[in-house]
Scaffold this motif. Structure first.
Motif, PDB file in Angstrom:
ATOM      1  N   MET A  63       0.958  -1.212   0.011  1.00  0.00           N
ATOM      2  CA  MET A  63      -0.119   0.141   0.029  1.00  0.00           C
ATOM      3  C   MET A  63       0.920   1.284  -0.047  1.00  0.00           C
ATOM      4  N   GLU A  65       0.714   4.256  -1.398  1.00  0.00           N
ATOM      5  CA  GLU A  65       0.182   5.503  -1.218  1.00  0.00           C
ATOM      6  C   GLU A  65       0.032   6.028  -0.030  1.00  0.00           C
ATOM      7  N   ILE A  66      -0.032   5.262   0.924  1.00  0.00           N
ATOM      8  CA  ILE A  66      -0.130   5.703   2.350  1.00  0.00           C
ATOM      9  C   ILE A  66       0.940   5.960   2.906  1.00  0.00           C
ATOM     10  N   ALA A 100      -6.311  10.961   4.166  1.00  0.00           N
ATOM     11  CA  ALA A 100      -5.740  10.359   3.328  1.00  0.00           C
ATOM     12  C   ALA A 100      -5.807   8.894   3.172  1.00  0.00           C
ATOM     13  N   TRP A 104      -7.336   5.862   0.997  1.00  0.00           N
ATOM     14  CA  TRP A 104      -6.683   4.990   0.359  1.00  0.00           C
ATOM     15  C   TRP A 104      -6.863   3.597   0.925  1.00  0.00           C
ATOM     16  N   VAL A 107      -9.818   2.186  -1.251  1.00  0.00           N
ATOM     17  CA  VAL A 107      -9.374   1.772  -2.649  1.00  0.00           C
ATOM     18  C   VAL A 107      -8.789   0.286  -2.396  1.00  0.00           C
ATOM     19  N   TYR A 108      -7.912   0.017  -1.661  1.00  0.00           N
ATOM     20  CA  TYR A 108      -7.523  -1.117  -1.241  1.00  0.00           C
ATOM     21  C   TYR A 108      -8.338  -2.310  -0.918  1.00  0.00           C
TER      22      TYR A 108
END
Length: 121
Positions: A63, A65-66, A100, A104, A107-108
């Motif tokens: 992950m 983007e986190i 944020a 995400w 999304v995941y």
């Protein structure tokens, strides 16, 4: 993902929802002026950052983007910062990092529901 990682992700989700709910519609000045709300937001952020720190590195890598490093830094600040530094960490965590991270995670979770499954399968 392991059941342990799924449990930590669930903790992050629950703490994140609590932070977003507690801070919804509040200005920073209102949040800082409310001793009880500020305390509870800080407590939930500590849960979130501690769970994030405990996740296996492969979860962090899966992950990207986190902002795991940012969450870790905020967690350290929440654990030992005095007065205004604690408030700054709490505001950063609640206003920027939690929204944020929650975005995400959604999304995941939609792309990889098995990562969030609390079963041994």
């Amino acid at each position: 993902m392991t059941m342990y990682a799924a449990a930590l992700l669930k903790t992050i989700e629950e703490a994140g929802v609590a932070v977003l709910t507690l801070t919804e519609g509040l200005l920073d000045t209102e949040l800082l002026a409310s001793r009880l709300t500020r305390h509870e937001v800080t407590r939930q952020l500590r849960l979130l950052t501690e769970a994030a720190a405990a996740l296996p590195s492969e979860v962090h890598q899966g992950m990207p983007e986190i902002d795991w490093a940012g969450l870790a830094t905020t967690g350290l600040a929440l654990a030992g910062a005095p007065g205004s530094e604690l408030d700054e960490a709490m505001l950063l965590g609640s206003r920027a990092q939690t929204p944020a991270a929650m975005m995400w995670l959604r999304v995941y979770k939609s792309q990889h529901p098995d990562w969030f499954a609390m079963s041994g399968a």
